[in-house]
Write a protein that holds these residues in place. Structure first.
Motif, PDB file in Angstrom:
ATOM      1  N   CYS A  75       0.842  -1.214   0.000  1.00  0.00           N
ATOM      2  CA  CYS A  75       0.000   0.000   0.000  1.00  0.00           C
ATOM      3  C   CYS A  75       0.868   1.251   0.000  1.00  0.00           C
ATOM      4  N   ARG A  76       1.908   1.245   0.829  1.00  0.00           N
ATOM      5  CA  ARG A  76       2.807   2.402   0.899  1.00  0.00           C
ATOM      6  C   ARG A  76       3.542   2.588  -0.427  1.00  0.00           C
ATOM      7  N   LEU A  77       4.010   1.493  -1.032  1.00  0.00           N
ATOM      8  CA  LEU A  77       4.710   1.579  -2.307  1.00  0.00           C
ATOM      9  C   LEU A  77       3.782   2.011  -3.432  1.00  0.00           C
ATOM     10  N   THR A  78       2.513   1.595  -3.371  1.00  0.00           N
ATOM     11  CA  THR A  78       1.532   2.020  -4.366  1.00  0.00           C
ATOM     12  C   THR A  78       1.230   3.504  -4.232  1.00  0.00           C
ATOM     13  N   GLU A  79       1.074   3.977  -3.000  1.00  0.00           N
ATOM     14  CA  GLU A  79       0.826   5.404  -2.759  1.00  0.00           C
ATOM     15  C   GLU A  79       1.996   6.258  -3.240  1.00  0.00           C
ATOM     16  N   ASN A  80       3.213   5.730  -3.118  1.00  0.00           N
ATOM     17  CA  ASN A  80       4.405   6.466  -3.559  1.00  0.00           C
ATOM     18  C   ASN A  80       4.625   6.375  -5.063  1.00  0.00           C
ATOM     19  N   GLY A  81       3.823   5.559  -5.756  1.00  0.00           N
ATOM     20  CA  GLY A  81       3.923   5.450  -7.200  1.00  0.00           C
ATOM     21  C   GLY A  81       5.018   4.529  -7.700  1.00  0.00           C
ATOM     22  N   LEU A  82       5.570   3.692  -6.834  1.00  0.00           N
ATOM     23  CA  LEU A  82       6.629   2.776  -7.242  1.00  0.00           C
ATOM     24  C   LEU A  82       6.080   1.449  -7.744  1.00  0.00           C
ATOM     25  N   VAL A  83       4.898   1.076  -7.268  1.00  0.00           N
ATOM     26  CA  VAL A  83       4.270  -0.191  -7.615  1.00  0.00           C
ATOM     27  C   VAL A  83       2.837   0.102  -8.038  1.00  0.00           C
ATOM     28  N   VAL A  84       2.317  -0.662  -9.000  1.00  0.00           N
ATOM     29  CA  VAL A  84       0.924  -0.501  -9.422  1.00  0.00           C
ATOM     30  C   VAL A  84       0.226  -1.851  -9.355  1.00  0.00           C
ATOM     31  N   LEU A  85      -1.096  -1.790  -9.184  1.00  0.00           N
ATOM     32  CA  LEU A  85      -1.920  -2.993  -9.195  1.00  0.00           C
ATOM     33  C   LEU A  85      -2.074  -3.480 -10.630  1.00  0.00           C
ATOM     34  N   VAL A  86      -1.940  -4.775 -10.831  1.00  0.00           N
ATOM     35  CA  VAL A  86      -2.141  -5.337 -12.157  1.00  0.00           C
ATOM     36  C   VAL A  86      -3.628  -5.504 -12.414  1.00  0.00           C
ATOM     37  N   ASP A  87      -4.361  -6.054 -11.418  1.00  0.00           N
ATOM     38  CA  ASP A  87      -5.797  -6.283 -11.560  1.00  0.00           C
ATOM     39  C   ASP A  87      -6.470  -5.811 -10.287  1.00  0.00           C
ATOM     40  N   ASP A  88      -7.194  -4.700 -10.375  1.00  0.00           N
ATOM     41  CA  ASP A  88      -7.811  -4.094  -9.202  1.00  0.00           C
ATOM     42  C   ASP A  88      -9.172  -4.703  -8.868  1.00  0.00           C
ATOM     43  N   GLY A  89      -9.778  -5.458  -9.803  1.00  0.00           N
ATOM     44  CA  GLY A  89     -11.136  -5.938  -9.615  1.00  0.00           C
ATOM     45  C   GLY A  89     -11.260  -7.249  -8.869  1.00  0.00           C
ATOM     46  N   VAL A  90     -10.201  -7.745  -8.266  1.00  0.00           N
ATOM     47  CA  VAL A  90     -10.258  -9.026  -7.567  1.00  0.00           C
ATOM     48  C   VAL A  90     -10.195  -8.810  -6.058  1.00  0.00           C
ATOM     49  N   HIS A  91     -10.358  -9.888  -5.331  1.00  0.00           N
ATOM     50  CA  HIS A  91     -10.283  -9.855  -3.871  1.00  0.00           C
ATOM     51  C   HIS A  91      -8.912  -9.316  -3.450  1.00  0.00           C
ATOM     52  N   PRO A  92      -8.845  -8.505  -2.388  1.00  0.00           N
ATOM     53  CA  PRO A  92      -7.556  -7.916  -1.978  1.00  0.00           C
ATOM     54  C   PRO A  92      -6.426  -8.931  -1.772  1.00  0.00           C
ATOM     55  N   ALA A  93      -6.758 -10.140  -1.340  1.00  0.00           N
ATOM     56  CA  ALA A  93      -5.718 -11.147  -1.136  1.00  0.00           C
ATOM     57  C   ALA A  93      -5.155 -11.666  -2.448  1.00  0.00           C
ATOM     58  N   LEU A  94      -5.911 -11.504  -3.541  1.00  0.00           N
ATOM     59  CA  LEU A  94      -5.478 -12.026  -4.837  1.00  0.00           C
ATOM     60  C   LEU A  94      -4.937 -10.946  -5.771  1.00  0.00           C
ATOM     61  N   ARG A  95      -4.847  -9.716  -5.314  1.00  0.00           N
ATOM     62  CA  ARG A  95      -4.326  -8.650  -6.160  1.00  0.00           C
ATOM     63  C   ARG A  95      -2.855  -8.906  -6.476  1.00  0.00           C
ATOM     64  N   SER A  96      -2.498  -8.603  -7.695  1.00  0.00           N
ATOM     65  CA  SER A  96      -1.098  -8.769  -8.088  1.00  0.00           C
ATOM     66  C   SER A  96      -0.510  -7.390  -8.403  1.00  0.00           C
ATOM     67  N   TYR A  97       0.803  -7.299  -8.249  1.00  0.00           N
ATOM     68  CA  TYR A  97       1.495  -6.017  -8.362  1.00  0.00           C
ATOM     69  C   TYR A  97       2.659  -6.131  -9.335  1.00  0.00           C
ATOM     70  N   ARG A  98       3.019  -5.002  -9.917  1.00  0.00           N
ATOM     71  CA  ARG A  98       4.213  -4.894 -10.757  1.00  0.00           C
ATOM     72  C   ARG A  98       4.812  -3.521 -10.543  1.00  0.00           C
ATOM     73  N   LEU A  99       6.036  -3.322 -11.020  1.00  0.00           N
ATOM     74  CA  LEU A  99       6.678  -2.010 -10.910  1.00  0.00           C
ATOM     75  C   LEU A  99       5.952  -1.005 -11.783  1.00  0.00           C
ATOM     76  N   ALA A 100       5.894   0.211 -11.342  1.00  0.00           N
ATOM     77  CA  ALA A 100       5.282   1.296 -12.150  1.00  0.00           C
ATOM     78  C   ALA A 100       6.227   1.625 -13.297  1.00  0.00           C
TER      79      ALA A 100
END
Length: 101
Positions: A75-100
């Motif tokens: 969450c902190r890395l996403t807020e800082n713009g370093l990481v982005v969600l790949v698929d936002d429409g799934v359950h929070p436990a199944l969300r995947s991330y990649r580098l921005a």
């Protein structure tokens, strides 16, 4: 211990020194907690960089950190713009991330 001894002998210089030492120790402890959070962010960020599309549960298993801590780091890395969600429409436990990009 120094503060208690100084109080019983009415040595106010020793008492104030002991209190200052306590405040300094608390400050150093707080700084250590902040630095630990930054180190965990770096470990999570490195894992996401090496494994694009990684999920929080997999990251937690790979880096040996509780899942709730990894979610907080993400969450902190996403807020800082370093990481982005790949698929936002799934359950929070199944969300995947990649580098921005």
């Amino acid at each position: 211990m120094n503060a208690w001894t100084a109080q019983t002998k009415a040595d106010y210089a020793a008492l104030s020194t002991a209190l200052c030492l306590c405040v300094c120790a608390a400050g150093l402890f707080g700084e250590d907690l902040v630095q630990r959070g930054h180190r965990q962010d770096l470990v999570v960020l490195a894992h996401v960089a090496a494994h694009p599309g990684a999920e929080a549960r997999g990251i937690a298993r790979a880096v040996g950190t509780p899942e709730r801590v990894v979610v907080r780091n993400l969450c902190r890395l996403t807020e800082n713009g370093l990481v982005v969600l790949v698929d936002d429409g799934v359950h929070p436990a199944l969300r995947s991330y990649r580098l921005a990009s």
